[in-house]
Design a protein around this motif. Sequence first.
Motif: not given
Lengths: 431, 185
Positions: B141-143, B145-151, B158-160
């Motif tokens: 899932e890529v968010d 707004e918060s620039s994060k990707i969750t596996n 992890y931070r993007l």
Amino acid sequence: MGMTITEKIFAKASKKTRVAPGESVWLDVDVLMTHDVCGPPTIAIWKKEFGEKAKIWDKEKLVIFPDHYIFTKNTNANRNVDLLREFAREYDLPNYYDVGTERYKGVCHIALAEEGYNVPGTVLFGTDSHTCTSGAFGMFATGVGNTDAAFIMGTGKIWEKVPESIKFTFNGKMPEYITAKDLILQILGDITTDGATYRAMEFGGEAIGSMNMMERMTLTNMTIEAGGMNGIIAVDDVTRHYLNEIDVTQYEEFNSDEDAFYHSQYKYDVELMEPLVAKPHSPDNMDKVKNVEGTNLTKCYIGSCTGGKLTDFQFAAKLLLGQKVKVTTFIVPASTQIAKQLEAEAISGVSLKDIFTNAGCIIAESSCAACLGGPSDTIGRSVEGDVVISTTNRNFPGRMGSKLSQVYLASPLTVAASAISGEITDPRKFL
Amino acid sequence: MEKKIIGKAYVLGDNIDTDQIIPAEHLVYSTSDPEELKKYGHFALSSVPIEQAGLPFGGKPFIDGDNHKSKFNIIVGGSNFGCGSSREHAPLSLQVAGVKAVVAESYARIFYRNSVDGGFVIPFESSSKLNDKIKTGDDVEVDLESSKITNHSSGETYRLRPLGSVYDIVKSGGLFNYARENNMI
Ligand code: SF4
């Protein structure tokens, strides 16, 4: 803090007093260049997006060179040139160089220089990744995709991120067995294919100062192989002289400040350098020619915007004078002007053209030809398991045609020496 | 613009060039004819060597059979994604195949621009190497707004890097939309 040449051109083209790396700015574009592969889709996007009111921002600033898929029976390729011709007619474009006419030029990046579109201090965008070649003239030049080009075509503007600069200084006097191609292969070996991504590559030093414009263009041409946004060389007397000869006299010269910021700096002594190759299948797979000497070849190729300029042929002819080639060797002058120069220029009273013909080379018509493989009837295209040594710029699998072929990239001296021996050969053997 | 992109990851190595994304021989199809356009999806990533296709194990073609849509819609790559030619067909073919976002450590400049300006896919830069942490088929899932990707398969986040100056163009869905919204054209 001072600014680099690239930063100064960005500031001027975005009407600011200064810019800093990383900042996004809108640039006023001086020239937009396109060709037969990307021109038609660019025109299609421009028509779709601007609709009924689609207007070319400045017809004088749009330059179109058919050059990629030219001498072929492939109907899709021919359709592209027909589309350009029709577009140029419909809009009465002054700078269209149609194939089959006196105006036909050949490879776009060389034609831009010859026709006086490379003007120091200006901004040039092109729908081709090797548009960076023009940076040899102290200007900002880079490649873009079709959407960006369509946007420029309608507005004369585009956004770009100000790049950090990397400085490459070449000291010493160029030995006779070293060319600009060896210099850029050295850099690629050192920084790899993404070593300059989103960055400007600035070249300078005594050895660069001694090079003519064509050799300088070999350096800036292959900056994209390191991922570079642009390559750039400050204007000097060599540049001024070239421009004066073709009546380009109005331009602004920029120089990097002493205290400009560089992401990194590399210094080389050209007197210590050796002839180099890029082995299959990447331009950064660098090695000394002497380490691959004796590799059997099936084809040699001297051509393209990288290695098909007059100077490249002068280097090759120096070795091929009075010799015979042992493998099929293609001579592809990048432009029609260079093709004419092959007849006019001579070594020991023999024209370059005769030197090549007497040596048994095949001279092809000016175009991109086999540099990018192209349709199956393209001259010089690699087939099956060909082993090729070439003065071109990319040796990714299949780039010159067959996915099974092996392509070595080298200087025109090394290619000529290898053509005489039929195997990869250090040019010092014949000098 | 969607706030979250949810889907299955397809993981690739470093230096994925435009020829691997869409081989030059396929550039002849029309991009305006809806039927011909599907070919771009069908041949997307078709030149990735099979042992590199769908890491860490490989051997997982991006497109099954005659399809032009992939079951994967988030690409996770390494460094220098999209290097090579200036062909805009590269991000286009990923879009036609159903890809919404690419997450890679770094991009070749022209591919990055083409992705953003053409509104094809959203190119996110990861702050660290992720193609050895996320597996092909993982639910991610890529968010935005918060620039994060969750596996979701491993529970790691992890931070993007924030999209920064291209955010507004991405939000508009491409350069032309952006320019129209801002009365530039
Ligand atoms: S000669 Fe080769 S590199 Fe140069 S523009 Fe033509 S295809 Fe591109």
